[in-house]
Structures are given as structure tokens and as C-alpha cells.
Write a protein that holds these residues in place. Structure first.
Motif, mmCIF file in Angstrom:
data_model
loop_
_atom_site.group_PDB
_atom_site.id
_atom_site.type_symbol
_atom_site.label_atom_id
_atom_site.label_comp_id
_atom_site.label_asym_id
_atom_site.label_seq_id
_atom_site.Cartn_x
_atom_site.Cartn_y
_atom_site.Cartn_z
ATOM 1 N N GLY A 155 0.832 -1.155 0.104
ATOM 2 C CA GLY A 155 0.031 0.001 -0.146
ATOM 3 C C GLY A 155 0.797 1.078 -0.017
ATOM 4 O O GLY A 155 0.400 2.041 -0.575
ATOM 5 N N PHE A 156 1.990 1.255 0.678
ATOM 6 C CA PHE A 156 2.760 2.293 0.836
ATOM 7 C C PHE A 156 3.458 2.373 -0.680
ATOM 8 O O PHE A 156 3.473 3.703 -1.308
ATOM 9 N N LEU A 157 4.077 1.753 -1.301
ATOM 10 C CA LEU A 157 4.821 1.524 -2.393
ATOM 11 C C LEU A 157 3.950 2.141 -3.727
ATOM 12 O O LEU A 157 4.400 2.505 -4.480
ATOM 13 N N ASN A 158 2.627 1.648 -3.553
ATOM 14 C CA ASN A 158 1.621 2.298 -4.470
ATOM 15 C C ASN A 158 1.230 3.537 -4.423
ATOM 16 O O ASN A 158 0.544 4.241 -5.280
ATOM 17 N N ARG A 159 1.472 4.266 -3.275
ATOM 18 C CA ARG A 159 1.223 5.893 -3.107
ATOM 19 C C ARG A 159 2.111 6.671 -4.185
ATOM 20 O O ARG A 159 3.245 6.329 -4.338
ATOM 21 N N PRO A 160 1.198 7.656 -4.803
ATOM 22 C CA PRO A 160 2.036 8.468 -5.776
ATOM 23 C C PRO A 160 3.060 9.297 -5.046
ATOM 24 O O PRO A 160 4.091 9.826 -5.894
ATOM 25 N N ASP A 161 3.171 9.592 -3.691
ATOM 26 C CA ASP A 161 4.058 10.382 -3.108
ATOM 27 C C ASP A 161 5.223 9.383 -2.102
ATOM 28 O O ASP A 161 5.726 9.894 -1.370
ATOM 29 N N ALA A 162 5.078 8.194 -2.429
ATOM 30 C CA ALA A 162 5.929 7.204 -1.739
ATOM 31 C C ALA A 162 7.275 7.532 -1.870
ATOM 32 O O ALA A 162 8.219 7.425 -0.701
ATOM 33 N N ALA A 163 7.967 8.005 -2.884
ATOM 34 C CA ALA A 163 9.397 8.395 -3.015
ATOM 35 C C ALA A 163 9.710 9.289 -2.157
ATOM 36 O O ALA A 163 10.644 9.402 -1.743
ATOM 37 N N SER A 164 9.011 10.663 -2.273
ATOM 38 C CA SER A 164 9.245 11.717 -1.632
ATOM 39 C C SER A 164 8.935 11.355 -0.140
ATOM 40 O O SER A 164 9.878 12.129 0.637
#
Length: 258
Positions: free
Chosen positions: A212-221
Motif C-alpha cells: 500500500g505504501f509503495l503504490n502511493r504516488p508520493d511514496a518516493a518523496s
């Protein structure tokens, strides 16, 4: 006592100041005695009793604005009103205790911002000989992680708890902290990055992040704010972390890219 007490005597007997007695008079809580032939107000036993009652209720936390009606109420209403005062005082006590506990945690730094489990990790780092600056940086990273990536915070703590039980990882981490004084092109950085990546990959399950976290659009930031905390001040450490992440990605670990 036949002539009654002066206001000073009445105040002393009851355990309040003359100013307080006069304040009770102004609020209408205690009647003001008439003056005697010598011009003094004399307080009799009934007046003294009323003073004691008002002082006792005020001392128990009953608002002065409510005391008059309370003392003049019928027994059942008096009891009900006291129960209400008791409830409100209990709420105030609970609120004050909560504030006191917050102040206590503030005085102990981490406890107000981090759960006890995280504080235990920080205490262990200090006990393992890490410098105060390193522990402070890890504290900041944990506070950021809890706020910015709450869905991976527990797994992050689990990784830390596992790693600080590994003497080999402790040694590598201390070398990594020493690397902040190296030149960013120092060849030792690449060697250290490879060794640290190998140590991390020895337990790949700990590196997995929630889908669920990796799929977030802002996960990298979000990830970058935590994992690259203070790197702008430490170019050698920035290069070390970049190389570690590259090695992990090459091994198939999904590390968010900024």
C-alpha cells in the motif's frame, strides 16, 4: 464572644484574610454584620459558620459564583450540586494529570514524540557506544518516519531492533557514521556500501515495504524525507546511501526512487 468578633478575628478563626472576607461580602456569600455602638462590625457564631462553609466549599474547588445558591439549596439539590462539582473537579484533575505527564515527557525529550518502543531503541544505541550526534540524528529520523510514513513505522522499528542485535551491523553502521568526515569520492565509500548492502540482504524479509505504501504516488518523496534526512549537509553520507540503495535495487529490492 458575647459582643462578637471583629472582622480580623473572624478571618483569623476561619483561616482566611480580611480581604477574602470582604470579597465574600461583595459577592453576597456572607452577610455583612451591622455595626455595634463603637462602630465595629461584629461577627457572631452564625456568621462564623457561614464563613467556614464558604471557605470550605471554595477550598474544595467550587466556583464562588455557585456557592451562594449551593448553601441556600434544599438538601437533595445540595447533594446533586455537589455531585456535579465532584464530576467537574474529577475532569479537571484528569486534564491536569495529562498535562503534567506531557510536561514530564517533554522534559525527557523523546517520550512526547515517540512511542516507548522507539525510545528503547534510541537508549540501546546510546548504550552501544554510538555518539550523541548519531543518536540525535536517528531520533530525528524516527520522529519524521512516524509523521511522514506511519504505515511503515512499525516495520522500520522492527528492522532497527533486529540490526542492533547484530554486532557486525553495528560495526558497519559506526563506520558509516565515520564516513561523514571522508571525501565524497573516497574509494572506501563504495566498499562500505557494498558491505552494508550485503548485510541488509542477509535478511531480505525485513526490507519489504507494505504494498500500500509503495503504490502511493508520493511514496518516493515521503521515503526520501526520512531515509535521506540531513544528507544535504553530509555529501559523503549521501553518496554512501545512494550506493547502498543502488545495490539493493540491483538485488531486486523495491526501493522508492526520488
Amino acid at each position: 464572644m458575647a459582643n462578637g468578633l471583629t472582622i480580623g478575628q473572624a478571618a483569623a478563626y476561619v483561616g482566611v484574610t480580611i480581604k477574602t472576607v470582604r470579597h465574600y461580602h461583595r459577592l453576597g456569600l456572607v452577610r455583612e454584620p451591622v455595626r455595634d455602638g463603637s462602630g465595629y462590625r461584629r461577627y457572631g457564631s452564625v456568621d462564623l459558620l457561614r464563613l467556614v462553609q464558604v471557605r470550605t466549599l471554595a477550598g474544595a474547588g467550587v466556583p464562588l459564583a455557585e456557592i451562594g445558591d449551593l448553601l441556600d439549596a434544599e438538601p437533595e439539590r445540595f447533594t446533586a450540586a455537589l455531585d456535579d462539582v465532584h464530576r467537574r473537579l474529577t475532569e479537571r484533575i484528569e486534564d491536569l494529570v495529562a498535562r503534567r505527564d506531557t510536561l514530564h515527557r517533554l522534559a525527557h525529550g523523546d517520550r512526547v514524540l515517540l512511542p516507548e518502543r522507539a525510545c528503547t531503541v534510541l537508549d540501546r544505541l546510546a548504550g552501544l557506544g554510538f555518539s550523541p550526534d548519531y543518536v540525535a540524528t536517528q531520533r530525528e529520523a524516527l520522529v519524521l518516519a512516524r509523521a511522514v510514513v506511519p504505515d511503515v513505522f512499525d516495520s522500520f522499528l522492527t528492522m532497527l531492533e533486529h540490526w542492533i542485535d547484530d554486532p557486525g551491523f553495528i560495526e558497519l553502521t559506526k563506520r558509516g557514521w565515520d564516513a561523514m568526515s571522508w571525501d565524497q569520492d573516497d574509494p572506501r565509500i563504495e566498499e562500505l556500501a557494498s558491505a552494508m548492502a550485503d548485510k541488509l540482504l542477509a535478511n531480505r524479509a525485513l526490507l519489504a515495504m507494505p504494498t500500500g505504501f509503495l503504490n502511493r504516488p508520493d511514496a518516493a518523496s515521503r521515503y526520501g524525507l526520512v531515509n535521506h534526512h540531513r544528507e544535504e549537509q553530509l555529501p559523503s553520507v549521501a553518496r554512501l546511501n545512494a550506493l547502498i540503495e543502488a545495490n539493493l535495487r540491483a538485488a531486486g529490492i523495491d526501493v522508492p526512487r526520488q
